[in-house]
Scaffold this active site. Structure first.
Site, PDB file in Angstrom:
ATOM      1  N   ARG A  58       6.449 -19.532  31.491  1.00 45.95           N
ATOM      2  CA  ARG A  58       7.603 -19.361  31.905  1.00 45.95           C
ATOM      3  C   ARG A  58       8.816 -20.250  30.349  1.00 45.95           C
ATOM      4  O   ARG A  58       9.707 -19.824  30.263  1.00 45.95           O
ATOM      5  CB  ARG A  58       7.597 -20.441  32.870  1.00 45.95           C
ATOM      6  CG  ARG A  58       9.705 -20.729  32.695  1.00 45.95           C
ATOM      7  CD  ARG A  58       9.565 -21.899  34.579  1.00 45.95           C
ATOM      8  NE  ARG A  58       9.267 -20.018  34.890  1.00 45.95           N
ATOM      9  CZ  ARG A  58       8.639 -20.554  36.741  1.00 45.95           C
ATOM     10  NH1 ARG A  58       8.784 -21.681  37.116  1.00 45.95           N
ATOM     11  NH2 ARG A  58       8.270 -19.854  37.194  1.00 45.95           N
ATOM     12  N   TYR A  59       8.162 -21.129  29.105  1.00 44.78           N
ATOM     13  CA  TYR A  59       8.217 -22.126  28.301  1.00 44.78           C
ATOM     14  C   TYR A  59       8.187 -21.433  27.125  1.00 44.78           C
ATOM     15  O   TYR A  59       7.113 -20.414  27.431  1.00 44.78           O
ATOM     16  CB  TYR A  59       8.375 -23.361  28.713  1.00 44.78           C
ATOM     17  CG  TYR A  59       8.807 -24.243  29.556  1.00 44.78           C
ATOM     18  CD1 TYR A  59      10.112 -24.670  29.832  1.00 44.78           C
ATOM     19  CD2 TYR A  59       8.572 -24.331  31.106  1.00 44.78           C
ATOM     20  CE1 TYR A  59      10.651 -25.157  30.881  1.00 44.78           C
ATOM     21  CE2 TYR A  59       8.605 -24.745  31.923  1.00 44.78           C
ATOM     22  CZ  TYR A  59       9.996 -24.806  32.352  1.00 44.78           C
ATOM     23  OH  TYR A  59      10.265 -25.729  32.835  1.00 44.78           O
ATOM     24  N   ARG A 110       4.225 -22.969  25.816  1.00 45.47           N
ATOM     25  CA  ARG A 110       3.470 -23.796  26.980  1.00 45.47           C
ATOM     26  C   ARG A 110       2.668 -23.599  28.349  1.00 45.47           C
ATOM     27  O   ARG A 110       4.508 -22.727  28.506  1.00 45.47           O
ATOM     28  CB  ARG A 110       3.765 -25.386  27.409  1.00 45.47           C
ATOM     29  CG  ARG A 110       5.441 -25.399  27.899  1.00 45.47           C
ATOM     30  CD  ARG A 110       5.277 -26.808  27.436  1.00 45.47           C
ATOM     31  NE  ARG A 110       7.056 -27.450  28.499  1.00 45.47           N
ATOM     32  CZ  ARG A 110       8.637 -26.676  27.948  1.00 45.47           C
ATOM     33  NH1 ARG A 110       8.178 -26.080  26.655  1.00 45.47           N
ATOM     34  NH2 ARG A 110       9.037 -27.599  28.277  1.00 45.47           N
ATOM     35  N   CYS A 169      -8.318 -28.003  46.278  1.00 46.60           N
ATOM     36  CA  CYS A 169      -8.121 -29.508  45.810  1.00 46.60           C
ATOM     37  C   CYS A 169      -9.234 -31.171  47.450  1.00 46.60           C
ATOM     38  O   CYS A 169     -10.115 -30.075  48.265  1.00 46.60           O
ATOM     39  CB  CYS A 169      -6.835 -30.061  46.121  1.00 46.60           C
ATOM     40  SG  CYS A 169      -5.197 -29.057  45.056  1.00 46.60           S
ATOM     41  N   CYS A 213      -1.809 -32.030  49.869  1.00 42.26           N
ATOM     42  CA  CYS A 213      -1.315 -32.906  50.585  1.00 42.26           C
ATOM     43  C   CYS A 213      -0.169 -31.613  51.275  1.00 42.26           C
ATOM     44  O   CYS A 213       0.161 -30.513  51.296  1.00 42.26           O
ATOM     45  CB  CYS A 213       0.078 -32.892  49.202  1.00 42.26           C
ATOM     46  SG  CYS A 213      -0.679 -33.806  47.353  1.00 42.26           S
ATOM     47  N   CYS A 267       2.934 -28.949  49.597  1.00 39.17           N
ATOM     48  CA  CYS A 267       2.165 -28.298  48.306  1.00 39.17           C
ATOM     49  C   CYS A 267       3.607 -27.173  48.233  1.00 39.17           C
ATOM     50  O   CYS A 267       3.970 -26.738  48.844  1.00 39.17           O
ATOM     51  CB  CYS A 267       1.163 -28.117  48.626  1.00 39.17           C
ATOM     52  SG  CYS A 267       0.731 -27.327  47.696  1.00 39.17           S
ATOM     53  N   ARG A 321       2.592 -25.318  45.921  1.00 40.68           N
ATOM     54  CA  ARG A 321       1.811 -24.151  45.255  1.00 40.68           C
ATOM     55  C   ARG A 321       0.947 -23.564  47.036  1.00 40.68           C
ATOM     56  O   ARG A 321       0.123 -23.268  46.917  1.00 40.68           O
ATOM     57  CB  ARG A 321       0.462 -24.326  44.113  1.00 40.68           C
ATOM     58  CG  ARG A 321       0.294 -22.872  43.754  1.00 40.68           C
ATOM     59  CD  ARG A 321      -0.119 -23.221  42.437  1.00 40.68           C
ATOM     60  NE  ARG A 321       1.148 -24.024  41.390  1.00 40.68           N
ATOM     61  CZ  ARG A 321       1.083 -24.703  40.854  1.00 40.68           C
ATOM     62  NH1 ARG A 321      -0.278 -25.379  40.505  1.00 40.68           N
ATOM     63  NH2 ARG A 321       2.283 -25.132  39.759  1.00 40.68           N
ATOM     64  N   ASP A 325      10.560 -28.420  46.297  1.00 45.12           N
ATOM     65  CA  ASP A 325      10.845 -27.385  46.659  1.00 45.12           C
ATOM     66  C   ASP A 325      11.438 -26.677  48.120  1.00 45.12           C
ATOM     67  O   ASP A 325      10.814 -27.638  48.890  1.00 45.12           O
ATOM     68  CB  ASP A 325       9.726 -26.949  45.474  1.00 45.12           C
ATOM     69  CG  ASP A 325       9.455 -26.989  44.338  1.00 45.12           C
ATOM     70  OD1 ASP A 325      10.846 -27.732  43.463  1.00 45.12           O
ATOM     71  OD2 ASP A 325       8.337 -27.412  44.212  1.00 45.12           O
ATOM     72  N   ASP A 370      13.321 -28.392  40.078  1.00 44.72           N
ATOM     73  CA  ASP A 370      12.725 -26.864  39.150  1.00 44.72           C
ATOM     74  C   ASP A 370      13.114 -25.805  40.235  1.00 44.72           C
ATOM     75  O   ASP A 370      13.297 -26.471  41.191  1.00 44.72           O
ATOM     76  CB  ASP A 370      11.131 -27.466  39.704  1.00 44.72           C
ATOM     77  CG  ASP A 370      10.200 -26.529  38.298  1.00 44.72           C
ATOM     78  OD1 ASP A 370      10.567 -25.824  38.069  1.00 44.72           O
ATOM     79  OD2 ASP A 370       8.933 -26.997  38.464  1.00 44.72           O
ATOM     80  N   LYS A 419      12.652 -26.584  35.500  1.00 46.15           N
ATOM     81  CA  LYS A 419      12.772 -28.132  35.238  1.00 46.15           C
ATOM     82  C   LYS A 419      14.111 -28.102  34.640  1.00 46.15           C
ATOM     83  O   LYS A 419      14.143 -28.153  33.160  1.00 46.15           O
ATOM     84  CB  LYS A 419      11.985 -28.728  35.035  1.00 46.15           C
ATOM     85  CG  LYS A 419      10.453 -28.538  35.497  1.00 46.15           C
ATOM     86  CD  LYS A 419       9.388 -29.764  35.025  1.00 46.15           C
ATOM     87  CE  LYS A 419       8.045 -29.647  35.347  1.00 46.15           C
ATOM     88  NZ  LYS A 419       7.605 -27.806  35.077  1.00 46.15           N
TER      89      LYS A 419
HETATM   90  C1  PLP Z   1       6.267 -27.630  34.766  1.00 45.18           C
HETATM   91  C2  PLP Z   1       5.730 -26.733  33.506  1.00 45.18           C
HETATM   92  C3  PLP Z   1       5.772 -26.563  32.460  1.00 45.18           C
HETATM   93  C4  PLP Z   1       5.877 -27.843  31.429  1.00 45.18           C
HETATM   94  O1  PLP Z   1       6.290 -28.193  31.669  1.00 45.18           O
HETATM   95  P1  PLP Z   1       7.288 -29.454  30.717  1.00 45.18           P
HETATM   96  O2  PLP Z   1       8.724 -30.126  31.064  1.00 45.18           O
HETATM   97  O3  PLP Z   1       7.152 -29.541  29.191  1.00 45.18           O
HETATM   98  O4  PLP Z   1       5.833 -31.097  31.080  1.00 45.18           O
HETATM   99  C5  PLP Z   1       4.902 -25.763  32.150  1.00 45.18           C
HETATM  100  N1  PLP Z   1       4.921 -24.399  32.802  1.00 45.18           N
HETATM  101  C6  PLP Z   1       5.186 -24.281  34.112  1.00 45.18           C
HETATM  102  C7  PLP Z   1       5.034 -23.195  35.086  1.00 45.18           C
HETATM  103  C8  PLP Z   1       6.041 -25.589  34.625  1.00 45.18           C
HETATM  104  O5  PLP Z   1       6.221 -24.982  35.798  1.00 45.18           O
END
Ligand code: PLP
Length: 357
Positions: free
Chosen positions: A93-94, A97, A106, A110, A113, A115, A273, A310, A317
């Site tokens: 998404r980002y 990362r 798990c 929880c 959850c 997910r 969420d 989120d 986020k």
């Molecule tokens: C939360 C998340 C991340 C990591 O986000 P950071 O702000 O770097 O901690 C990466 N990918 C996805 C899909 C996420 O939900």
């Protein structure tokens, strides 16, 4: 002494067991059966001990309730993680990362959850489809941070987890690895010397633990945290704002301070969420802002997490902050400090001139 796999086997997984322990008055059989049809039940001995000791906080987090069967506005995949998934088990998404789901299960589940649509179901987090994920990571040289999640990555055997870490470390552009877990709380026995030794071969490995309440930091949990920290893992914590559990500034302050004492840096505080089956945990957004206002300035800056939503639909986020800015004019900023007092910050003269000219 029993090993962690044997301890895990002593978990509660059926409604019959719940009723045997807590009685028909406290467990609505029909509702609980319906709830666990949608999302697995498992409560480890460590969590069960907490339910016995602390009642409500843990009960609500782990014991299935009738409210899970009521869906108002909640959806299955509120963060659209599956839409942002180029290959199975990866959400990208980002820019730099990715989220990599490596375990379907798990130790304890929880009830809130995010997910819950797939966690606990090995068919939805397929264990035989990792090759395409590794190839994706190899090809995407922009990825420098991989977040291992699931389910809980520490539910894998040392051997299996090492396979992932080793393989990721063959990819040169991956700089950091993060493990997202609740094992130190659910199954502290899992944090063995062998696990820590193995992880320390693959640093930097950050470990982010999900903590919601100060009562979760029991002596066995604190010992597990110390082992991870001593093994060189920087520790962080993520918290979900949960109605009736931690929607209280004093509880949150105690949690954050207790985390710091255990070398865990509070990282995120999330709004719950809007997930189908977990809507009864949601609070208003003012509650989160009130908590941040009660932390910032009143206690160590290290104790203040980023408060985020989120964004539904896959926006990622988004941080929310209490408003400390009263006014920005051409020559000054009018600010309010943590105690509510007003201060003026003069802007640089050149900027004032530049805006006049
Ligand atoms: C939360 C998340 C991340 C990591 O986000 P950071 O702000 O770097 O901690 C990466 N990918 C996805 C899909 C996420 O939900």
């Amino acid at each position: 002494m029993a090993n962690w796999q044997q301890i895990l086997k002593k978990s509660i997984t059926t409604v019959d067991q719940l009723i045997e322990l807590f009685g028909e008055e406290r467990i609505d059989r029909e509702a609980a059966e319906a709830a666990i049809e949608n999302f697995n039940l498992r409560i480890t001995p460590a969590v069960l001990a907490q339910i016995r000791r602390d009642g409500n906080t843990f009960w609500q987090q782990y014991v299935p309730s009738a409210e899970e069967n009521e869906v108002l506005d909640g959806v299955a995949d509120s963060l659209s993680e599956d839409d942002d998934s180029p290959v199975p088990n990866i959400t990208h998404r980002y820019p730099d990362r990715v989220l990599f789901l490596i375990s379907p299960v798990c130790a304890s589940y929880c009830r809130f959850c995010t997910r819950r649509r797939k966690v606990g179901d090995p068919e939805k987090i397929p264990l035989n489809q990792f090759e395409s994920a590794f190839q994706y990571l190899e090809q995407h040289t922009e990825v420098r941070d991989v977040i291992l999640s699931g389910g809980d990555p520490f539910m894998l055997s040392d051997r299996r987890l090492e396979y992932f870490l080793k393989r990721l470390r063959t990819i040169e552009h991956i700089e950091i690895i993060r493990v997202h877990t609740r094992i130190p709380l659910h199954l502290p026995e899992r944090v063995t010397a062998d696990l820590c030794k193995m992880i320390s071969k693959y640093h930097p490995v950050y470990v982010n633990i999900h903590f919601n309440h100060p009562a979760e930091l029991t002596p066995p949990t604190e010992r597990a945290l110390a082992k991870l920290s001593n093994a060189g893992c920087p520790l962080g914590s993520q918290t979900v704002l949960l109605k009736g559990i931690n929607d209280d500034a004093e509880i949150m302050k105690e949690l954050m301070q207790k985390l710091l004492k255990n070398r865990v840096r509070p990282y995120y505080l999330y709004m719950a969420d809007p997930v189908a089956g977990a809507e009864h945990f949601r609070t208003g957004v003012e509650k989160g802002l009130e908590i941040i206002r009660a932390l910032r300035g009143w206690t160590s800056g290290l104790a203040v997490p980023h408060f985020c939503i989120d964004a539904p639909g896959g926006g990622g986020k988004i941080p929310l902050l209490p408003n400390y800015v009263e006014e920005i004019s051409d020559d000054e900023v009018v600010l309010r400090n943590y105690a509510g007092e007003v201060y003026r910050y003069p802007l640089p003269k050149e900027l004032v001139l530049a805006s006049i000219l």
